[in-house]
Design a protein around this motif. Sequence first.
Motif, mmCIF file in Angstrom:
data_model
loop_
_atom_site.group_PDB
_atom_site.id
_atom_site.type_symbol
_atom_site.label_atom_id
_atom_site.label_comp_id
_atom_site.label_asym_id
_atom_site.label_seq_id
_atom_site.Cartn_x
_atom_site.Cartn_y
_atom_site.Cartn_z
ATOM 1 N N ARG A 47 1.707 -58.678 -5.489
ATOM 2 C CA ARG A 47 2.734 -57.980 -4.721
ATOM 3 C C ARG A 47 3.938 -59.142 -4.817
ATOM 4 O O ARG A 47 5.071 -58.544 -4.687
ATOM 5 C CB ARG A 47 2.266 -57.792 -3.464
ATOM 6 C CG ARG A 47 1.164 -56.518 -3.349
ATOM 7 C CD ARG A 47 0.894 -56.121 -1.874
ATOM 8 N NE ARG A 47 -0.189 -55.063 -1.925
ATOM 9 C CZ ARG A 47 -1.569 -55.042 -1.750
ATOM 10 N NH1 ARG A 47 -1.990 -56.483 -1.526
ATOM 11 N NH2 ARG A 47 -2.351 -54.102 -1.760
ATOM 12 N N VAL A 48 3.793 -60.317 -4.516
ATOM 13 C CA VAL A 48 4.606 -61.385 -4.237
ATOM 14 C C VAL A 48 5.375 -61.357 -5.648
ATOM 15 O O VAL A 48 6.655 -61.320 -5.865
ATOM 16 C CB VAL A 48 4.106 -62.668 -3.937
ATOM 17 C CG1 VAL A 48 5.171 -63.803 -4.110
ATOM 18 C CG2 VAL A 48 3.544 -62.507 -2.584
ATOM 19 N N THR A 49 4.752 -61.469 -6.855
ATOM 20 C CA THR A 49 5.090 -61.481 -8.173
ATOM 21 C C THR A 49 6.112 -60.321 -8.544
ATOM 22 O O THR A 49 7.352 -60.613 -9.097
ATOM 23 C CB THR A 49 4.343 -61.971 -9.189
ATOM 24 O OG1 THR A 49 3.410 -63.029 -8.800
ATOM 25 C CG2 THR A 49 5.063 -61.963 -10.431
ATOM 26 N N GLY A 50 5.547 -59.253 -8.108
ATOM 27 C CA GLY A 50 6.206 -57.948 -8.441
ATOM 28 C C GLY A 50 7.505 -57.848 -7.786
ATOM 29 O O GLY A 50 8.628 -57.275 -8.198
ATOM 30 N N ARG A 51 7.489 -58.232 -6.444
ATOM 31 C CA ARG A 51 8.904 -58.031 -5.571
ATOM 32 C C ARG A 51 9.739 -59.131 -5.979
ATOM 33 O O ARG A 51 11.135 -58.564 -6.192
ATOM 34 C CB ARG A 51 8.368 -58.383 -4.447
ATOM 35 C CG ARG A 51 9.576 -57.902 -3.264
ATOM 36 C CD ARG A 51 9.187 -58.401 -1.693
ATOM 37 N NE ARG A 51 7.606 -57.793 -1.366
ATOM 38 C CZ ARG A 51 6.625 -58.248 -1.184
ATOM 39 N NH1 ARG A 51 6.370 -59.488 -1.082
ATOM 40 N NH2 ARG A 51 5.570 -57.338 -0.842
ATOM 41 N N LEU A 52 9.410 -60.289 -6.503
ATOM 42 C CA LEU A 52 10.371 -61.108 -7.182
ATOM 43 C C LEU A 52 10.882 -60.397 -8.488
ATOM 44 O O LEU A 52 12.217 -60.798 -8.509
ATOM 45 C CB LEU A 52 9.437 -62.539 -7.596
ATOM 46 C CG LEU A 52 10.220 -63.550 -8.270
ATOM 47 C CD1 LEU A 52 11.619 -63.882 -7.435
ATOM 48 C CD2 LEU A 52 9.492 -64.535 -8.581
ATOM 49 N N VAL A 53 10.242 -60.127 -9.197
ATOM 50 C CA VAL A 53 10.808 -59.541 -10.466
ATOM 51 C C VAL A 53 11.940 -58.285 -9.984
ATOM 52 O O VAL A 53 12.986 -58.148 -10.580
ATOM 53 C CB VAL A 53 9.615 -58.695 -11.500
ATOM 54 C CG1 VAL A 53 10.152 -57.997 -12.585
ATOM 55 C CG2 VAL A 53 8.831 -59.947 -11.863
ATOM 56 N N ALA A 54 11.364 -57.611 -9.269
ATOM 57 C CA ALA A 54 12.431 -56.360 -8.788
ATOM 58 C C ALA A 54 13.523 -56.895 -8.060
ATOM 59 O O ALA A 54 14.610 -56.254 -8.514
ATOM 60 C CB ALA A 54 11.403 -55.672 -7.804
#
Length: 258
Positions: free
Chosen positions: A14-21
């Motif tokens: 979730r943390v990585t995904g939010r960063l990418v977005a």
Amino acid sequence: MIEILNPAEVAKARVTGRLVADILQTLKKRAAVGTNLLEIDQWTARMIQDAGAESCYVDYAPSFGRGPFGHYICTGVNDAVLHGLPHDYELQDGDLLSLDLAVAKTGIAADSAISFIVGDTRPAQSVKLITATERALAAGIAAAGPGARIGDISYAIGTVLTDAGYQVNTEFGGHGIGSTMHQDPHVPNTGRPGRGYTLRPGLMLALEPWIMADTAQLTFDADGWTLRSATGARSAHSEHTIVITDDGAEILTLPSSS
């Protein structure tokens, strides 16, 4: 390899995904007429480094590329739909820009792509292309859940794209993702329902419908990476990383402001 993540790994995802977005949304706001693709690459590198994350692209060297990729983001302009290698090009009014970004943080990767129009001109064909890929992505996500099969996702995506009048290329599509960027299972952008791998909670997938206006045929640039429509027609690409949950699918690559 098909990887099933445990709850602690999903939390990291979730943390990585939010960063990418968040990086993609920042780049969309900054990209303007006159912006150079190499500037976009430099901005991306800085944001990844500032976040304490790692690029999945710099050392990426698959069999089909002339690797390593050597850049931090894929930048596709107009007819360049996949693996667009950043180069010395200044964006023009009305350009259709696709940005594809994969990042890893604390051992878990996430992958997402957006397409949008630069400047004030809004070519109708470009708007239609982008809308079709976004709708197809939403349909694919809606079809994902525990007990569903890969073919259900592929069928949902392909139905939207073909109903909108587009041909579908199956050379490149979605994929599993987790501790590495590209994993099994492969997720074609068209297929038959009820076929393929059965989805389980903890499975992460990157779903990525992409289309070209009047063809399904691709050509490679001399750089060995950039894939373009064989006819020079415009193209679009939309992608989210999702994780299968006990009762459906969760989109991981949504920005913080969502």
